[in-house]
Write a protein that holds these residues in place. Structure first.
Motif, PDB file in Angstrom:
ATOM      1  N   GLU A 108       0.838  -1.227  -0.177  1.00  0.00           N
ATOM      2  CA  GLU A 108       0.036   0.053  -0.067  1.00  0.00           C
ATOM      3  C   GLU A 108       0.840   1.428   0.025  1.00  0.00           C
ATOM      4  N   MET A 160       1.822   1.849  -3.489  1.00  0.00           N
ATOM      5  CA  MET A 160       0.895   2.260  -4.455  1.00  0.00           C
ATOM      6  C   MET A 160       0.709   3.861  -4.234  1.00  0.00           C
ATOM      7  N   TYR A 205       0.960   6.784  -6.867  1.00  0.00           N
ATOM      8  CA  TYR A 205       0.093   7.747  -7.057  1.00  0.00           C
ATOM      9  C   TYR A 205       0.923   9.303  -6.898  1.00  0.00           C
ATOM     10  N   LEU A 213      -8.365   8.193  -5.442  1.00  0.00           N
ATOM     11  CA  LEU A 213      -8.212   6.692  -5.500  1.00  0.00           C
ATOM     12  C   LEU A 213      -6.921   6.642  -4.528  1.00  0.00           C
ATOM     13  N   ARG A 214      -6.256   7.887  -4.469  1.00  0.00           N
ATOM     14  CA  ARG A 214      -4.904   7.604  -3.426  1.00  0.00           C
ATOM     15  C   ARG A 214      -5.571   7.523  -2.065  1.00  0.00           C
ATOM     16  N   HIS A 257      -6.239   4.302  -0.886  1.00  0.00           N
ATOM     17  CA  HIS A 257      -5.117   3.612  -0.595  1.00  0.00           C
ATOM     18  C   HIS A 257      -4.465   3.953   0.878  1.00  0.00           C
ATOM     19  N   GLN A 263      -2.868   1.316 -13.602  1.00  0.00           N
ATOM     20  CA  GLN A 263      -3.770   0.177 -13.654  1.00  0.00           C
ATOM     21  C   GLN A 263      -2.945  -1.245 -13.430  1.00  0.00           C
ATOM     22  N   GLU A 286      -2.386  -1.602  -9.661  1.00  0.00           N
ATOM     23  CA  GLU A 286      -3.472  -2.047  -8.990  1.00  0.00           C
ATOM     24  C   GLU A 286      -3.783  -3.488  -9.241  1.00  0.00           C
ATOM     25  N   ARG A 287      -3.837  -3.830 -10.598  1.00  0.00           N
ATOM     26  CA  ARG A 287      -3.912  -5.306 -10.822  1.00  0.00           C
ATOM     27  C   ARG A 287      -3.098  -6.324  -9.999  1.00  0.00           C
ATOM     28  N   GLU A 300      -9.073  -2.267  -4.947  1.00  0.00           N
ATOM     29  CA  GLU A 300      -8.068  -2.067  -5.977  1.00  0.00           C
ATOM     30  C   GLU A 300      -8.700  -2.672  -7.434  1.00  0.00           C
ATOM     31  N   HIS A 318     -10.581   0.121  -8.890  1.00  0.00           N
ATOM     32  CA  HIS A 318      -9.699   1.506  -9.390  1.00  0.00           C
ATOM     33  C   HIS A 318      -9.318   1.029 -10.704  1.00  0.00           C
ATOM     34  N   VAL A 319      -9.201  -0.175 -11.129  1.00  0.00           N
ATOM     35  CA  VAL A 319      -8.626  -0.182 -12.417  1.00  0.00           C
ATOM     36  C   VAL A 319      -9.839   0.250 -13.425  1.00  0.00           C
TER      37      VAL A 319
END
Lengths: 222, 153
Positions: A95, A98, A102, A119-120, A123, A174, A177-178, A206, A209-210
């Motif tokens: 995390e 991630m 971002y 989105l951030r 996270h 993306q 996130e995947r 997550e 988020h994609v």
């Protein structure tokens, strides 16, 4: 007979189950770091009391050693950390990475900031959720390892690879996130039930988020 | 020993599967109501989601039978959390349905069998993706959000 669409709280011990098992993972009170069971919301008080117990336990070890207490033999074998701890640390590090990614993309593409900040923010909530379950006694050797490097913005590995072009930056996020969701899915079979629920929920967030990122690239909603 | 042997589910796992199945029954009913108030791409999405819930229902029923349990039946009718009078309330219902389904599948994620856990987690993800599409935004903890879910008598 009729049922309730919204309802009937047909899920005893499901989502609420996150809070139902604070005792399971935290069972080994002598471990250097352990895992709290409750959801983020229920954390503070349980954390504090458990922290106090753990701190007290840690503090008592040197005294016993100095006293040459007979019972010291029982303490000779270091307690084995629960598997949750290692996987929780991995989730925390993921995390943090991630968030750093971002940060890097937003720094390079300010035009995306408005779309990416929500989105951030999620996270950051994921990170807080995972951190709230990891209890490290203050001053212990493990305390320093609780938060690995990535938190320090652009210097982190992975984040430095953020592309400058908008489309490429979105694809970069993306992909990240995947991978993050897939890692959680893979690991959640090895942890306590309540941590598995948190991991599944974060993986689901997550995964959403994609699609949200695709909408950002397409100039669509979000 | 053999890989093909179906592992016997624990009582807790059976209970969680039944809860998820009940949520799927409710979702299938609810999408039927919501779809009647939707048009165009929203109707297409609702139809697609309705089918996805039927597929999930079938999977759960098969898993329960394999575990030696009798799958819970759908109710004849369900009380809706709010009256559905148009597209806006229909979409709101879809969000609620997906939140409930995600929440129910989190129960499977608490199971002891890795296979059941993974199945549950994948369904939480699928429900979260559908919910986010209806909601128009994402949430941090799909399945854990219980807002606006209180049943109304």
């Amino acid at each position: 007979m009729t049922g309730t669409v919204a309802g009937g709280s047909a899920t005893p011990g499901t989502a609420a189950g996150g809070s139902a098992t604070p005792g399971t993972a935290a069972g080994g009170s002598a471990t250097a770091s352990t895992v709290a069971g409750g959801p983020a919301a229920a954390g503070p008080t349980a954390d504090r009391s458990r922290r106090a117990v753990l701190a007290a336990a840690a503090a008592s070890l040197p005294l016993l050693a100095v006293a040459g207490c007979k019972g010291i033999g029982a303490l000779a074998t270091p307690p084995r950390p629960a598997p949750d701890v290692a996987l929780l640390r991995a989730a925390i590090a993921a995390e943090e990475l991630m968030i750093a990614r971002y940060d890097a993309v937003i720094a390079r593409s300010p035009g995306l900031a408005a779309a990416l900040r929500p989105l951030r923010a999620e996270h950051r909530l994921h990170l807080a959720g995972f951190r709230s379950r990891l209890i490290v006694p203050p001053g212990s050797a493990a305390a320093g390892a609780a938060s690995p490097a990535p938190a320090s913005s652009g210097a982190s590995p992975g984040a430095s690879g953020a592309p400058a072009r908008t489309a490429a930056a979105i694809s970069f996020l993306q992909g990240a996130e995947r991978v993050a969701a897939a890692d959680l899915l893979r690991r959640l079979t090895a942890v306590s039930p309540s941590l598995a629920q948190l991991m599944a929920s974060v993986a689901a967030s997550e995964a959403t988020h994609v699609a949200a990122l695709a909408a950002v690239r397409g100039g669509g909603r979000t | 020993m053999t890989a093909t042997t179906v592992r016997r589910a624990t009582a807790a796992e059976v209970s969680a599967m039944q809860a998820a199945l009940a949520a799927e029954h409710a979702a299938i009913y609810g999408y039927g109501v919501a779809g009647a108030h939707l048009t165009g791409t929203d109707l297409t999405a609702a139809t697609s989601d309705w089918v996805a819930h039927q597929v999930a229902r079938d999977s759960l029923q098969a898993m329960l039978r394999a575990a030696g349990a009798t799958p819970v039946a759908a109710a004849v009718a369900y009380r809706l959390p709010r009256p559905v009078r148009g597209a806006v309330s229909a979409i709101s219902l879809a969000v609620t349905l997906e939140d409930r389904v995600a929440s129910a599948y989190l129960g499977l994620v608490a199971g002891s069998s890795p296979g059941i856990r993974k199945f549950g987690a994948r369904q939480v993800i699928a429900a979260a993706i559908r919910a986010a599409a209806w909601r128009g935004r994402t949430v941090a903890f799909p399945g854990f959000s219980d807002r606006a879910l209180s049943p109304q008598g």
